[in-house]
Design a protein around this motif. Structure first.
Motif, PDB file in Angstrom:
ATOM      1  N   SER A  66      47.813  77.926  33.290  1.00  0.00           N
ATOM      2  CA  SER A  66      47.544  79.271  33.837  1.00  0.00           C
ATOM      3  C   SER A  66      49.000  80.096  34.054  1.00  0.00           C
ATOM      4  CB  SER A  66      47.077  79.151  35.277  1.00  0.00           C
ATOM      5  OG  SER A  66      46.842  80.490  35.667  1.00  0.00           O
ATOM      6  N   ALA A  67      48.781  81.374  33.029  1.00  0.00           N
ATOM      7  CA  ALA A  67      49.822  82.136  32.882  1.00  0.00           C
ATOM      8  C   ALA A  67      50.118  82.790  34.284  1.00  0.00           C
ATOM      9  CB  ALA A  67      49.954  82.969  31.797  1.00  0.00           C
ATOM     10  N   SER A  68      48.935  83.287  34.841  1.00  0.00           N
ATOM     11  CA  SER A  68      49.061  83.898  36.011  1.00  0.00           C
ATOM     12  C   SER A  68      49.766  83.195  37.035  1.00  0.00           C
ATOM     13  CB  SER A  68      47.440  84.237  36.759  1.00  0.00           C
ATOM     14  OG  SER A  68      46.846  85.237  35.670  1.00  0.00           O
ATOM     15  N   ILE A  71      53.248  83.307  36.374  1.00  0.00           N
ATOM     16  CA  ILE A  71      53.861  84.684  36.569  1.00  0.00           C
ATOM     17  C   ILE A  71      54.222  84.872  38.285  1.00  0.00           C
ATOM     18  CG2 ILE A  71      53.512  87.052  36.318  1.00  0.00           C
ATOM     19  CD1 ILE A  71      52.214  86.487  33.710  1.00  0.00           C
ATOM     20  N   TYR A  94      54.338  83.222  28.836  1.00  0.00           N
ATOM     21  CA  TYR A  94      54.014  83.934  27.340  1.00  0.00           C
ATOM     22  C   TYR A  94      53.572  82.879  26.649  1.00  0.00           C
ATOM     23  CZ  TYR A  94      55.021  87.206  23.562  1.00  0.00           C
ATOM     24  OH  TYR A  94      54.696  88.032  22.821  1.00  0.00           O
ATOM     25  N   ASP A  97      49.952  83.072  27.434  1.00  0.00           N
ATOM     26  CA  ASP A  97      49.059  84.290  27.569  1.00  0.00           C
ATOM     27  C   ASP A  97      50.140  85.244  27.183  1.00  0.00           C
ATOM     28  OD1 ASP A  97      47.674  86.616  28.023  1.00  0.00           O
ATOM     29  OD2 ASP A  97      47.237  86.399  29.910  1.00  0.00           O
ATOM     30  N   ASN A  99      49.561  88.445  26.454  1.00  0.00           N
ATOM     31  CA  ASN A  99      48.935  89.736  26.853  1.00  0.00           C
ATOM     32  C   ASN A  99      48.922  90.046  28.116  1.00  0.00           C
ATOM     33  OD1 ASN A  99      48.835  90.830  24.056  1.00  0.00           O
ATOM     34  ND2 ASN A  99      46.769  89.471  24.097  1.00  0.00           N
ATOM     35  N   HIS A 100      49.753  89.267  29.051  1.00  0.00           N
ATOM     36  CA  HIS A 100      49.698  89.536  30.468  1.00  0.00           C
ATOM     37  C   HIS A 100      50.757  90.514  30.621  1.00  0.00           C
ATOM     38  CE1 HIS A 100      49.581  88.765  34.768  1.00  0.00           C
ATOM     39  NE2 HIS A 100      48.644  87.815  34.481  1.00  0.00           N
ATOM     40  N   ASP A 102      52.217  91.773  33.426  1.00  0.00           N
ATOM     41  CA  ASP A 102      52.922  91.149  34.572  1.00  0.00           C
ATOM     42  C   ASP A 102      54.110  90.584  33.884  1.00  0.00           C
ATOM     43  OD1 ASP A 102      51.423  92.652  36.268  1.00  0.00           O
ATOM     44  OD2 ASP A 102      50.512  90.927  37.218  1.00  0.00           O
ATOM     45  N   HIS A 103      53.988  89.759  32.933  1.00  0.00           N
ATOM     46  CA  HIS A 103      55.162  89.081  32.190  1.00  0.00           C
ATOM     47  C   HIS A 103      56.110  90.031  31.877  1.00  0.00           C
ATOM     48  CE1 HIS A 103      56.935  88.066  28.445  1.00  0.00           C
ATOM     49  NE2 HIS A 103      57.227  87.004  28.914  1.00  0.00           N
ATOM     50  N   GLU A 135      47.777 100.171  31.035  1.00  0.00           N
ATOM     51  CA  GLU A 135      48.882  99.119  30.888  1.00  0.00           C
ATOM     52  C   GLU A 135      49.947  99.876  30.136  1.00  0.00           C
ATOM     53  OE1 GLU A 135      46.671  94.890  31.124  1.00  0.00           O
ATOM     54  OE2 GLU A 135      46.562  96.088  29.137  1.00  0.00           O
TER      55      GLU A 135
END
Length: 473
Positions: A66-68, A71, A94, A97, A99-100, A102-103, A135
């Motif tokens: 999970s990238a979330s 992060i 990264y 994901d 395209n997050h 917050d990264h 964004e």
């Protein structure tokens, strides 16, 4: 509504119990991603950051891809100033994901904290190629902050301009670009940008305000006032528009109009010393000295540390020829600030006009000691000595003034004037001619001191000669 909140609270309590069981290895051994997100958000809202960090660790164990959560862990590490660890986690996120958003935002903050501004700029510029809409706007704001930190202020303006071209009604960008227009001096671009915004959104009061501010920045005060008036037609309580109109009218020397708008500022916002001072200034310019004092005093009551407000009050007394009141006020001012040259000059002028010549000379001499390279103190001292017929002393001080000020032409005029008073007409004419060659405009200062010199035929002829020469040129 109460039932909704009760239900939400019961749901949270149940979730906290489930999490506690999971943490202690009891019956429940699994929570959904959304449940972990709610828990972490709750712990952060309660400022329980250790618990939030523990929850993230457990979430990552259950959802390692999970990238979330990676992060979020990086975010919590940054709160502890562990920036390098945070960067490693963000790079890991990264991979899962790309395209997050917050990264990119958190990585930028970490790079800035490590003083790696150039990398932060490169990162955000690359990210801008892959995002659109809100964004992309978020990234542009982030990039603007980086350029601000980097002190590349023109690029801050560029970022805000790009945001407004994409979202003309973005309030944050509209507020910020007003400041950066003034700071960078890019008023012409701001005018074109805000005209374009107004064409699309004619009821955007911030765009009208910014247009007025940009016109004001290039001294087109009438156009500025018109733009502010449109802003006020949309929002009649925009106190900064009234404030800026007041300032514009002061610049146009329309003091009565300025007062009208400054009074509106006082009605709409908390009292400020600068507004009362501006109103005092307007009344002073209108020669209503009693009202000027009234507002200067109101300003002083709000900011009693500021000595120049008392000086302004003293000056209004001077303008009314009330020299004794002026002296009393200046005595208070000089206790607050002893080394302000203009305070001593005004005191010297009062003492001179009241007939206290020796005291006047002392005050002017003090100014010369404070600012030996400034001509104002020397001029005041020499004028005083001349007016009380201390010609030899005046001549000595003139010689000294020429040395200390780098040969300012005004002191050649004084030399001519003093030599004339001493009966040395030939030398006086030599100095006068030299002064006229160097600075014909300063002749008026000497004529204010001694207009009778024009009764000397040779002096009048010499001045006329240079006036004709000036016209010929």
């Amino acid at each position: 509504m109460k039932e909704f909140y009760d239900e939400e609270r019961d749901e949270l309590e149940e979730l906290l119990q489930q999490y506690d069981n999971l943490r202690k290895g009891k019956a429940v051994s699994y929570l959904e991603e959304e449940a972990f997100e709610k828990l972490i958000e709750y712990f952060e809202s309660q400022e329980q950051y250790i618990k939030a960090y523990q929850a993230v660790e457990i979430a990552i164990e259950q959802f390692p891809y999970s990238a979330s959560f990676l992060i979020k862990k990086a975010d919590l590490l940054m709160n502890k100033q562990r920036y390098q660890e945070a960067l490693e986690l963000l790079d890991q996120a990264y991979i899962f994901d790309k395209n997050h958003i917050d990264h990119f935002i958190l990585k930028t903050e970490a790079l800035l904290a490590l003083d790696r501004q150039e990398e932060a700029v490169t990162l955000l510029n690359e990210a801008l190629q892959h995002f659109e809409g809100e964004e992309r706007i978020d990234l542009l704001f982030e990039l603007a902050d980086v350029y601000d930190d980097y002190e590349d202020f023109d690029k801050v303006f560029d970022c805000l301009k790009e945001i407004l071209l994409q979202d003309p009604n973005n309030e944050e960008a509209l507020y910020k670009i007003c400041f950066w227009t003034d700071y960078t001096g890019r008023n012409a671009e701001s005018i074109e940008l805000h005209k374009k915004i107004i064409d699309e959104s004619p009821y955007n009061e911030l765009a009208w305000f910014n247009l007025g501010a940009a016109y004001q920045g290039i001294k087109l005060y009438e156009k500025a006032i018109d733009a502010y008036q449109y802003a006020l037609a949309i929002d009649e309580k925009m106190d900064y528009a009234y404030r800026n109109i007041g300032d514009a009218y002061i610049r146009l020397r329309k003091y009565k109009d300025a007062i009208e708008y400054l009074e509106k500022v006082v009605e709409l916002s908390k009292p400020e010393d600068v507004i009362y001072e501006a109103m005092g200034y307007c009344y002073e310019k209108m020669k209503n000295y009693a009202q000027a004092r009234f507002y200067y005093r109101k300003a002083y009551h709000l900011n009693p540390e500021v000595s120049h407000l008392l000086y302004k009050i003293a000056y209004t007394y001077f303008q009314e020829n009330k020299y004794e009141q002026c002296v009393k006020q200046l005595e208070v001012v000089l206790k607050m600030k002893q080394n302000k040259a203009e305070y001593h000059i005004l005191m010297g002028q009062c003492k001179m006009l009241l007939g206290y010549t020796k005291e006047a000379i002392q005050y002017f001499t003090h100014v010369v000691r404070l600012k030996p390279k400034s001509s104002k103190g020397w001029e005041a001292l020499i004028r005083c000595l001349y007016c009380v017929y201390y010609y030899e002393q005046a001549l000595d001080q003139t010689e000294q003034a020429l040395i200390m000020t780098g040969g300012r032409p005004i002191f050649l005029y004084f030399k001519a004037l003093i030599h004339l008073a001493l009966g040395k007409k030939k030398q006086a004419l030599i100095y006068l001619e030299e002064a006229l060659i160097q600075s014909p405009l300063q002749l008026k200062k000497i004529l204010q001191v001694e207009p009778s010199i024009l009764q000397h035929q040779q002096v009048a002829d010499l001045i006329l000669k240079y006036k004709k020469r000036k016209k010929g040129n």
